[in-house]
Design a protein around this motif. Structure first.
Motif, PDB file in Angstrom:
ATOM      1  N   VAL A 196      -2.819 -12.948 -18.762  1.00  0.00           N
ATOM      2  CA  VAL A 196      -2.677 -11.859 -17.781  1.00  0.00           C
ATOM      3  C   VAL A 196      -1.205 -11.461 -17.630  1.00  0.00           C
ATOM      4  O   VAL A 196      -0.309 -12.295 -17.644  1.00  0.00           O
ATOM      5  CB  VAL A 196      -3.265 -12.299 -16.422  1.00  0.00           C
ATOM      6  N   TRP A 197      -0.968 -10.177 -17.453  1.00  0.00           N
ATOM      7  CA  TRP A 197       0.358  -9.641 -17.115  1.00  0.00           C
ATOM      8  C   TRP A 197       0.589  -9.899 -15.623  1.00  0.00           C
ATOM      9  O   TRP A 197      -0.151  -9.403 -14.779  1.00  0.00           O
ATOM     10  CB  TRP A 197       0.391  -8.152 -17.442  1.00  0.00           C
ATOM     11  N   LYS A 198       1.614 -10.668 -15.302  1.00  0.00           N
ATOM     12  CA  LYS A 198       1.818 -11.125 -13.931  1.00  0.00           C
ATOM     13  C   LYS A 198       3.045 -10.470 -13.304  1.00  0.00           C
ATOM     14  O   LYS A 198       4.146 -10.517 -13.867  1.00  0.00           O
ATOM     15  CB  LYS A 198       1.984 -12.644 -13.898  1.00  0.00           C
ATOM     16  N   LEU A 199       2.839  -9.921 -12.106  1.00  0.00           N
ATOM     17  CA  LEU A 199       3.908  -9.257 -11.381  1.00  0.00           C
ATOM     18  C   LEU A 199       3.956  -9.772  -9.942  1.00  0.00           C
ATOM     19  O   LEU A 199       2.912 -10.037  -9.337  1.00  0.00           O
ATOM     20  CB  LEU A 199       3.678  -7.747 -11.349  1.00  0.00           C
ATOM     21  N   ALA A 200       5.146  -9.889  -9.394  1.00  0.00           N
ATOM     22  CA  ALA A 200       5.315 -10.264  -7.983  1.00  0.00           C
ATOM     23  C   ALA A 200       5.884  -9.068  -7.238  1.00  0.00           C
ATOM     24  O   ALA A 200       6.893  -8.489  -7.655  1.00  0.00           O
ATOM     25  CB  ALA A 200       6.241 -11.463  -7.852  1.00  0.00           C
ATOM     26  N   ALA A 201       5.220  -8.680  -6.132  1.00  0.00           N
ATOM     27  CA  ALA A 201       5.658  -7.525  -5.336  1.00  0.00           C
ATOM     28  C   ALA A 201       6.125  -7.916  -3.938  1.00  0.00           C
ATOM     29  O   ALA A 201       6.809  -7.141  -3.275  1.00  0.00           O
ATOM     30  CB  ALA A 201       4.537  -6.506  -5.231  1.00  0.00           C
ATOM     31  N   TYR A 202       5.698  -9.095  -3.441  1.00  0.00           N
ATOM     32  CA  TYR A 202       6.206  -9.707  -2.204  1.00  0.00           C
ATOM     33  C   TYR A 202       5.778  -9.021  -0.912  1.00  0.00           C
ATOM     34  O   TYR A 202       6.143  -9.501   0.168  1.00  0.00           O
ATOM     35  CB  TYR A 202       7.738  -9.812  -2.224  1.00  0.00           C
ATOM     36  N   ASP A 203       5.020  -7.936  -0.975  1.00  0.00           N
ATOM     37  CA  ASP A 203       4.649  -7.265   0.270  1.00  0.00           C
ATOM     38  C   ASP A 203       3.390  -6.432   0.080  1.00  0.00           C
ATOM     39  O   ASP A 203       3.253  -5.710  -0.916  1.00  0.00           O
ATOM     40  CB  ASP A 203       5.789  -6.357   0.747  1.00  0.00           C
ATOM     41  N   TYR A 204       2.488  -6.547   1.053  1.00  0.00           N
ATOM     42  CA  TYR A 204       1.285  -5.721   1.065  1.00  0.00           C
ATOM     43  C   TYR A 204       1.586  -4.499   1.926  1.00  0.00           C
ATOM     44  O   TYR A 204       1.252  -4.461   3.115  1.00  0.00           O
ATOM     45  CB  TYR A 204       0.106  -6.520   1.631  1.00  0.00           C
ATOM     46  N   ALA A 205       2.238  -3.514   1.330  1.00  0.00           N
ATOM     47  CA  ALA A 205       2.659  -2.318   2.066  1.00  0.00           C
ATOM     48  C   ALA A 205       2.838  -1.169   1.078  1.00  0.00           C
ATOM     49  O   ALA A 205       3.058  -1.377  -0.118  1.00  0.00           O
ATOM     50  CB  ALA A 205       3.958  -2.586   2.810  1.00  0.00           C
ATOM     51  N   VAL A 206       2.777   0.048   1.602  1.00  0.00           N
ATOM     52  CA  VAL A 206       2.824   1.229   0.754  1.00  0.00           C
ATOM     53  C   VAL A 206       4.092   1.309  -0.104  1.00  0.00           C
ATOM     54  O   VAL A 206       4.001   1.670  -1.289  1.00  0.00           O
ATOM     55  CB  VAL A 206       2.627   2.512   1.596  1.00  0.00           C
ATOM     56  N   PRO A 207       5.288   0.987   0.408  1.00  0.00           N
ATOM     57  CA  PRO A 207       6.462   1.038  -0.482  1.00  0.00           C
ATOM     58  C   PRO A 207       6.310   0.139  -1.710  1.00  0.00           C
ATOM     59  O   PRO A 207       6.720   0.521  -2.814  1.00  0.00           O
ATOM     60  CB  PRO A 207       7.606   0.583   0.425  1.00  0.00           C
ATOM     61  N   ALA A 261      12.687  -4.908  -6.283  1.00  0.00           N
ATOM     62  CA  ALA A 261      12.178  -6.264  -6.081  1.00  0.00           C
ATOM     63  C   ALA A 261      11.073  -6.643  -7.061  1.00  0.00           C
ATOM     64  O   ALA A 261      10.874  -7.832  -7.340  1.00  0.00           O
ATOM     65  CB  ALA A 261      11.651  -6.409  -4.654  1.00  0.00           C
ATOM     66  N   ILE A 262      10.332  -5.669  -7.596  1.00  0.00           N
ATOM     67  CA  ILE A 262       9.167  -5.998  -8.429  1.00  0.00           C
ATOM     68  C   ILE A 262       9.600  -6.856  -9.611  1.00  0.00           C
ATOM     69  O   ILE A 262      10.484  -6.482 -10.392  1.00  0.00           O
ATOM     70  CB  ILE A 262       8.467  -4.728  -8.936  1.00  0.00           C
ATOM     71  N   SER A 263       8.974  -8.017  -9.729  1.00  0.00           N
ATOM     72  CA  SER A 263       9.383  -9.014 -10.722  1.00  0.00           C
ATOM     73  C   SER A 263       8.265  -9.269 -11.730  1.00  0.00           C
ATOM     74  O   SER A 263       7.130  -9.575 -11.342  1.00  0.00           O
ATOM     75  CB  SER A 263       9.739 -10.342 -10.031  1.00  0.00           C
ATOM     76  N   GLN A 264       8.590  -9.152 -13.001  1.00  0.00           N
ATOM     77  CA  GLN A 264       7.621  -9.525 -14.034  1.00  0.00           C
ATOM     78  C   GLN A 264       7.771 -11.007 -14.323  1.00  0.00           C
ATOM     79  O   GLN A 264       8.851 -11.476 -14.697  1.00  0.00           O
ATOM     80  CB  GLN A 264       7.840  -8.719 -15.306  1.00  0.00           C
ATOM     81  N   ILE A 265       6.705 -11.738 -14.146  1.00  0.00           N
ATOM     82  CA  ILE A 265       6.737 -13.185 -14.359  1.00  0.00           C
ATOM     83  C   ILE A 265       6.413 -13.522 -15.816  1.00  0.00           C
ATOM     84  O   ILE A 265       7.063 -14.360 -16.434  1.00  0.00           O
ATOM     85  CB  ILE A 265       5.751 -13.898 -13.406  1.00  0.00           C
ATOM     86  N   SER A 266       5.411 -12.860 -16.350  1.00  0.00           N
ATOM     87  CA  SER A 266       5.031 -13.083 -17.757  1.00  0.00           C
ATOM     88  C   SER A 266       3.993 -12.039 -18.144  1.00  0.00           C
ATOM     89  O   SER A 266       3.509 -11.273 -17.307  1.00  0.00           O
ATOM     90  CB  SER A 266       4.454 -14.497 -17.947  1.00  0.00           C
ATOM     91  N   GLY A 267       3.661 -12.026 -19.429  1.00  0.00           N
ATOM     92  CA  GLY A 267       2.595 -11.162 -19.904  1.00  0.00           C
ATOM     93  C   GLY A 267       3.081  -9.888 -20.574  1.00  0.00           C
ATOM     94  O   GLY A 267       4.275  -9.580 -20.586  1.00  0.00           O
TER      95      GLY A 267
END
Length: 504
Positions: free
Chosen positions: A470-481, A350-356
């Motif tokens: 800035v290098w921008k990433l989307a992770a969608y969840d505040y959790a250990v995985p 799921a980890i998405s690089q948006i830009s940077g």
């Protein structure tokens, strides 16, 4: 048989005596569980067995044991069960099979624990970036994607012994108010809903979804009585049953939420929802409201306020669906290693690089960000026990700094002082677009000119307001995985996810 139409919850890891007595007196047929009721798989399994035994003994029928196991932000299962990523994260993997796989994993957990009715998937189209309650719980901001992934998530429930429920009809994605706290209002006409919000629900009905939950949203241009959908016969019976042809179970959202309790009254709202045509009315935890609602429903029936034939047909429908439930828990289905690996893999995809421009983190990296918090009334009361800065600092042998969810000028200055001797900066945000102190912190750290990354740990909309350097990433969840997935990215791994919403 009115008790078959009520769903009540309670506080604690075991059934309180007063709750048992309430179930006995009013023959309540269904119970809803939250994380506050959960300690471990073994404890939850025993609790579900006790609930089934009591309800069977008092009513002669099995209980719906309901749980909100959406995945991601809304998870209710213990650590020794598998919690899957949420809807937006699944959409970001760009693999439609992951929505199906996540449901299959969740069904195995619920079958292994004894719960039999999952309040998922969310079919709201998150068309409003300022939405404080849906966000990452949605598959995205495009109706077709939400419909497609929603149907994929629904499919595995057929014949599984566990029911699922699409929510929140006719749509909660274009609101700027959390209905747990206030009364959302959407000034759309029905024609506008047909162009966006209703598309996923129509598709889900065609796919055979067994249940749909009504939203506590006010649509004043559709319902002239100025009541939310949950209490509106025009919305429940007119639109959902008659126009869309839905024949399954219709549920309320929790009737002690602010949208109902503060504006209409919970007992009055429950009675109104049943008059509107709802099959199951739910109250999550407040014993006094549950008792008052049970009394109000029975008194309304005695006064002849309900359509007797409609109530009979509704109860028959409920009992028909109860025949589809798994007979008992199967412990061996829960917490299988392959399911845990699959859930971790989906979080990584799921980890998405948006830009940077990517860089590698090391011991000279400064990790910063707020702790988890209850982002909406739908989230668990206690957030993740592990903070993003502490996890990353430990992983890289680096410095970590935990802020409040809305850092003020003094805290921002403290973070800047902590960052002075580092070479790189990585910040984790958690709905910074709603708590703008996080964005001010991001701007201040970016102004140092050091290589910097920002990972959005909930809604990705934060990233549209972060400096372009800035290098921008989307992770969608505040959790250990999600933290583990980001750790791999920060060690040089590639982000392959595709963000499923447009960033303004």
């Amino acid at each position: 048989m009115l008790g078959q139409k009520l769903v009540f919850g309670f506080h604690g890891k075991t059934l309180p005596e007063e709750f048992k007595n309430l179930l006995r007196e009013y023959k309540i047929g269904n119970v809803i569980l939250f994380l506050r009721n959960v300690e471990s798989a073994e404890q939850l399994r025993a609790l579900c067995a006790e609930i089934q035994s009591l309800v069977q003994e008092e009513t002669g029928y099995p209980a719906f044991i309901i749980i909100d196991q959406e995945g991601g932000m809304v998870t209710r299962l213990p650590q020794d069960a598998v919690n899957v990523p949420g809807a937006m994260a699944l959409a970001a993997t760009a693999d439609p099979e992951n929505a199906r796989l996540a449901s299959e994993i969740t069904i195995r957990q619920l079958r292994g624990l004894g719960a039999n009715f999952n309040m998922a998937p969310v079919l709201d189209v998150n068309s409003n970036p300022a939405n404080p309650v849906i966000g990452v719980r949605s598959f995205g901001d495009e109706a077709e994607r939400v419909a497609s992934l929603g149907c994929a998530a629904i499919a595995p429930y057929a014949g599984s012994g566990v029911l699922c429920c699409a929510k929140h009809f006719p749509g909660h994605g274009d609101t700027a108010v959390d209905s747990h706290l206030g009364l959302p209002r959407v000034d759309k006409m029905e024609e506008a809903l047909e162009q966006l919000e209703l598309i996923p629900f129509r598709r889900a009905i065609e796919a055979g979804v067994p249940a749909i939950m009504m939203s506590h949203v006010l649509f004043p241009n559709i319902e002239p009585e100025q009541v939310p959908c949950t209490m509106s016969r025009r919305m429940v019976t007119g639109l959902l049953k008659q126009k869309l042809g839905f024949r399954g179970l219709i549920l309320t959202d929790c009737m002690e939420m602010g949208a109902i309790r503060d504006y209409y009254g919970t007992p009055e709202g429950v009675v109104a929802s049943i008059k509107a045509g709802v099959d199951l009315a739910e109250i999550s935890s407040a014993f006094d409201l549950e008792l008052a609602a049970a009394k109000a429903v029975n008194e309304a029936a005695e006064r002849g306020e309900f359509d007797v034939e409609e109530i009979r047909a509704s109860v028959e429908k409920i009992l028909c669906y109860k025949k589809m439930l798994a007979a008992q828990a199967e412990p061996g289905l829960c917490n299988q290693p392959e399911d845990r690996r699959a859930a971790e893999s989906m979080a990584r995809q799921a980890i998405s690089q948006i830009s940077g421009t990517p860089f590698r983190a090391d011991e000279n990296t400064f990790f910063c960000g707020c702790a988890d918090y209850r982002a909406s009334g739908a989230a668990n009361a206690d957030g993740s026990a592990v903070t993003f800065p502490e996890y990353m600092a430990n992983a890289f042998g680096a410095e970590g700094f935990v802020t409040e969810k809305d850092p003020d000028a003094e805290e921002i200055r403290a973070a800047l002082r902590q960052a002075e001797n580092c070479e790189k900066i990585i910040l984790g945000t958690c709905n910074g677009h709603l708590f703008r102190g996080q964005l001010a912190l991001a701007g201040a750290l970016a102004a140092t000119g050091k290589p910097m990354a920002v990972a959005a740990l909930r809604n990705p909309y934060d990233l549209s307001q972060i400096p372009e350097t800035v290098w921008k990433l989307a992770a969608y969840d505040y959790a250990v995985p999600a933290f583990r997935a980001l750790e791999d990215i920060f060690r040089g791994g590639k982000a392959t996810g595709v963000c499923p919403v447009k960033l303004p």
